[in-house]
Design a protein around this motif. Sequence first.
Motif, PDB file in Angstrom:
ATOM      1  N   ALA A  46     -35.550  23.070   5.814  1.00 25.38           N
ATOM      2  CA  ALA A  46     -36.197  23.575   6.847  1.00 25.38           C
ATOM      3  C   ALA A  46     -35.838  25.085   7.162  1.00 25.38           C
ATOM      4  O   ALA A  46     -34.757  25.268   7.247  1.00 25.38           O
ATOM      5  N   ASP A  47     -36.931  25.936   7.441  1.00 27.32           N
ATOM      6  CA  ASP A  47     -36.686  26.968   8.301  1.00 27.32           C
ATOM      7  C   ASP A  47     -36.736  26.834   9.787  1.00 27.32           C
ATOM      8  O   ASP A  47     -37.353  25.822  10.146  1.00 27.32           O
ATOM      9  N   VAL A  48     -36.119  27.476  10.492  1.00 32.02           N
ATOM     10  CA  VAL A  48     -35.567  26.943  11.907  1.00 32.02           C
ATOM     11  C   VAL A  48     -35.540  28.395  12.725  1.00 32.02           C
ATOM     12  O   VAL A  48     -34.854  29.216  12.706  1.00 32.02           O
ATOM     13  N   ALA A  49     -36.557  27.996  13.872  1.00 28.85           N
ATOM     14  CA  ALA A  49     -36.443  28.899  15.073  1.00 28.85           C
ATOM     15  C   ALA A  49     -35.648  28.533  16.022  1.00 28.85           C
ATOM     16  O   ALA A  49     -35.910  27.264  16.564  1.00 28.85           O
ATOM     17  N   VAL A  50     -34.372  29.075  16.576  1.00 29.94           N
ATOM     18  CA  VAL A  50     -33.419  28.695  17.290  1.00 29.94           C
ATOM     19  C   VAL A  50     -33.842  29.420  18.710  1.00 29.94           C
ATOM     20  O   VAL A  50     -33.594  30.624  18.866  1.00 29.94           O
ATOM     21  N   VAL A  51     -34.093  28.687  19.797  1.00 38.20           N
ATOM     22  CA  VAL A  51     -34.679  29.148  21.173  1.00 38.20           C
ATOM     23  C   VAL A  51     -33.419  28.817  22.065  1.00 38.20           C
ATOM     24  O   VAL A  51     -32.704  27.617  22.070  1.00 38.20           O
ATOM     25  N   TYR A  52     -32.930  29.807  22.767  1.00 30.51           N
ATOM     26  CA  TYR A  52     -31.513  29.672  23.506  1.00 30.51           C
ATOM     27  C   TYR A  52     -31.784  30.591  24.741  1.00 30.51           C
ATOM     28  O   TYR A  52     -32.663  31.600  24.841  1.00 30.51           O
ATOM     29  N   LEU A  53     -30.856  30.367  25.617  1.00 35.47           N
ATOM     30  CA  LEU A  53     -30.824  31.137  26.961  1.00 35.47           C
ATOM     31  C   LEU A  53     -30.447  32.581  26.664  1.00 35.47           C
ATOM     32  O   LEU A  53     -31.040  33.426  26.816  1.00 35.47           O
ATOM     33  N   SER A  54     -29.007  32.649  26.656  1.00 37.17           N
ATOM     34  CA  SER A  54     -28.236  33.713  26.460  1.00 37.17           C
ATOM     35  C   SER A  54     -26.947  33.992  25.625  1.00 37.17           C
ATOM     36  O   SER A  54     -26.210  35.005  25.756  1.00 37.17           O
ATOM     37  N   GLU A  55     -26.544  32.644  25.164  1.00 40.14           N
ATOM     38  CA  GLU A  55     -25.168  32.529  24.496  1.00 40.14           C
ATOM     39  C   GLU A  55     -25.394  33.153  23.083  1.00 40.14           C
ATOM     40  O   GLU A  55     -25.400  32.372  22.261  1.00 40.14           O
ATOM     41  N   HIS A  56     -25.421  34.480  23.046  1.00 46.37           N
ATOM     42  CA  HIS A  56     -25.819  35.015  21.734  1.00 46.37           C
ATOM     43  C   HIS A  56     -24.830  34.703  20.522  1.00 46.37           C
ATOM     44  O   HIS A  56     -25.050  34.631  19.478  1.00 46.37           O
ATOM     45  N   THR A  57     -23.231  34.729  21.049  1.00 43.91           N
ATOM     46  CA  THR A  57     -22.257  34.366  19.925  1.00 43.91           C
ATOM     47  C   THR A  57     -22.488  33.053  19.518  1.00 43.91           C
ATOM     48  O   THR A  57     -22.552  32.929  18.178  1.00 43.91           O
ATOM     49  N   ASP A  58     -22.767  32.076  20.329  1.00 43.57           N
ATOM     50  CA  ASP A  58     -22.853  30.439  19.757  1.00 43.57           C
ATOM     51  C   ASP A  58     -24.343  30.793  18.729  1.00 43.57           C
ATOM     52  O   ASP A  58     -24.191  30.131  17.998  1.00 43.57           O
ATOM     53  N   ALA A  59     -25.459  31.409  19.226  1.00 39.62           N
ATOM     54  CA  ALA A  59     -26.560  31.468  18.594  1.00 39.62           C
ATOM     55  C   ALA A  59     -26.587  31.928  17.184  1.00 39.62           C
ATOM     56  O   ALA A  59     -27.055  31.605  16.192  1.00 39.62           O
ATOM     57  N   GLN A  60     -25.679  33.164  17.033  1.00 43.17           N
ATOM     58  CA  GLN A  60     -25.345  33.706  15.840  1.00 43.17           C
ATOM     59  C   GLN A  60     -24.640  33.050  14.901  1.00 43.17           C
ATOM     60  O   GLN A  60     -24.989  33.021  13.609  1.00 43.17           O
ATOM     61  N   GLU A  61     -23.727  31.937  15.406  1.00 47.13           N
ATOM     62  CA  GLU A  61     -22.992  30.990  14.610  1.00 47.13           C
ATOM     63  C   GLU A  61     -24.288  29.980  14.048  1.00 47.13           C
ATOM     64  O   GLU A  61     -24.203  29.692  12.846  1.00 47.13           O
ATOM     65  N   THR A  62     -25.011  29.629  14.736  1.00 45.63           N
ATOM     66  CA  THR A  62     -26.226  28.753  14.392  1.00 45.63           C
ATOM     67  C   THR A  62     -27.150  29.288  13.428  1.00 45.63           C
ATOM     68  O   THR A  62     -27.317  28.851  12.460  1.00 45.63           O
ATOM     69  N   ALA A  63     -27.474  30.710  13.577  1.00 40.33           N
ATOM     70  CA  ALA A  63     -28.240  31.376  12.367  1.00 40.33           C
ATOM     71  C   ALA A  63     -27.295  31.504  11.173  1.00 40.33           C
ATOM     72  O   ALA A  63     -28.243  31.325   9.886  1.00 40.33           O
ATOM     73  N   ARG A  64     -25.963  31.682  11.273  1.00 41.32           N
ATOM     74  CA  ARG A  64     -25.239  31.839  10.046  1.00 41.32           C
ATOM     75  C   ARG A  64     -25.358  30.476   9.267  1.00 41.32           C
ATOM     76  O   ARG A  64     -25.441  30.425   8.079  1.00 41.32           O
ATOM     77  N   PHE A  65     -25.200  29.191  10.176  1.00 44.05           N
ATOM     78  CA  PHE A  65     -25.429  28.014   9.476  1.00 44.05           C
ATOM     79  C   PHE A  65     -26.679  27.948   8.633  1.00 44.05           C
ATOM     80  O   PHE A  65     -26.788  27.099   7.691  1.00 44.05           O
ATOM     81  N   ILE A  66     -27.696  28.333   9.288  1.00 42.42           N
ATOM     82  CA  ILE A  66     -29.175  28.216   8.753  1.00 42.42           C
ATOM     83  C   ILE A  66     -29.206  29.038   7.531  1.00 42.42           C
ATOM     84  O   ILE A  66     -29.636  28.443   6.348  1.00 42.42           O
ATOM     85  N   GLU A  67     -28.734  30.204   7.607  1.00 40.00           N
ATOM     86  CA  GLU A  67     -28.704  31.038   6.352  1.00 40.00           C
ATOM     87  C   GLU A  67     -27.826  30.736   5.316  1.00 40.00           C
ATOM     88  O   GLU A  67     -27.986  31.029   4.069  1.00 40.00           O
ATOM     89  N   GLU A  68     -26.684  30.240   5.742  1.00 39.15           N
ATOM     90  CA  GLU A  68     -25.839  29.701   4.662  1.00 39.15           C
ATOM     91  C   GLU A  68     -26.280  28.473   3.836  1.00 39.15           C
ATOM     92  O   GLU A  68     -25.980  28.439   2.519  1.00 39.15           O
ATOM     93  N   ALA A  69     -27.253  27.665   4.437  1.00 40.19           N
ATOM     94  CA  ALA A  69     -28.222  26.899   3.865  1.00 40.19           C
ATOM     95  C   ALA A  69     -29.256  27.372   3.027  1.00 40.19           C
ATOM     96  O   ALA A  69     -29.919  26.480   2.518  1.00 40.19           O
TER      97      ALA A  69
END
Length: 279
Positions: free
Chosen positions: A61-84
């Motif tokens: 799946a492609d994934v939209a990640v909605v989050y409050l303000s924890e940009h470092t955490d969210a960027q790691e999530t994006a990396r997980f998605i893109e590495e897949a």
Amino acid sequence: MSIPEQQQQVPGTDQAMDPKPDYGEGSYRGSGRLTGKVALLTGADSGIGKAVALAFAREGADVAVVYLSEHTDAQETARFIEEAGRTSLLIPTDLADPDNCREAVRQTVEQFGRIDVLVHNAAYQMTRETLDEIPDDEWDHTLAVNLSAYFHLVKAAVPQMPSGASIIATSSVQADTPTPELLPYAVTKAGIANMTASLAQMLADKGIRANAVAPGPVWTPLIPSTMPPEKVEDFGTQVPLGRAGQPAELAPVYVMLASDEASYISGAVIPVTGGKPFL
């Protein structure tokens, strides 16, 4: 898993947790169960949402990640998605505002064209020992983020969801056996379970399923940022399995509910509680 005393400021970050949660980076293996689907996940920068984002991406799946303000955490999530090998979309916003809920849906549809899976997982809680200690604005904020955002996201997303789509909300064991110190949070989690039951009936003629997952104690940034250090230290030890769950242990349930394999599952609340009875 041994958890030492620790404390963070709200909303917390997984980068400072000891131990850092297991998101399934080294263990989750996809098998194409969500190939070609588009998912919008709230609260997906860390905790359960991050593990679900990783699993969804590894399932195709492609994934939209909605989050409050924890940009470092969210960027790691994006990396997980893109590495897949999938596409990520980061949407930092405060879901307490209904307009922001609608905007998150709009951005997802603009990027991907539709929404096949909507997961509302974002949540706020705070430990308060007495009723008098709960500020009025904290009550309002908890309901806005946890419960009202669910309504506004679903209302905006349904017109963009095809037949066969799936809505998944994160409820909690607190919906059934509330901890008094988490009163506003527990109320919202009961409301989420109730709303999900209504949505399952209301949206059935559109071919859209609605279900909820009810976690027990799970090791996420919500815990060290909203509980006293001494409660963090023994977090999860009260359930029959004797420990807190890891986010990676929740993700497979969300994958199942999002997949076409769950085509006859709607209106369910699935407990993942470490043996603690639910309902």
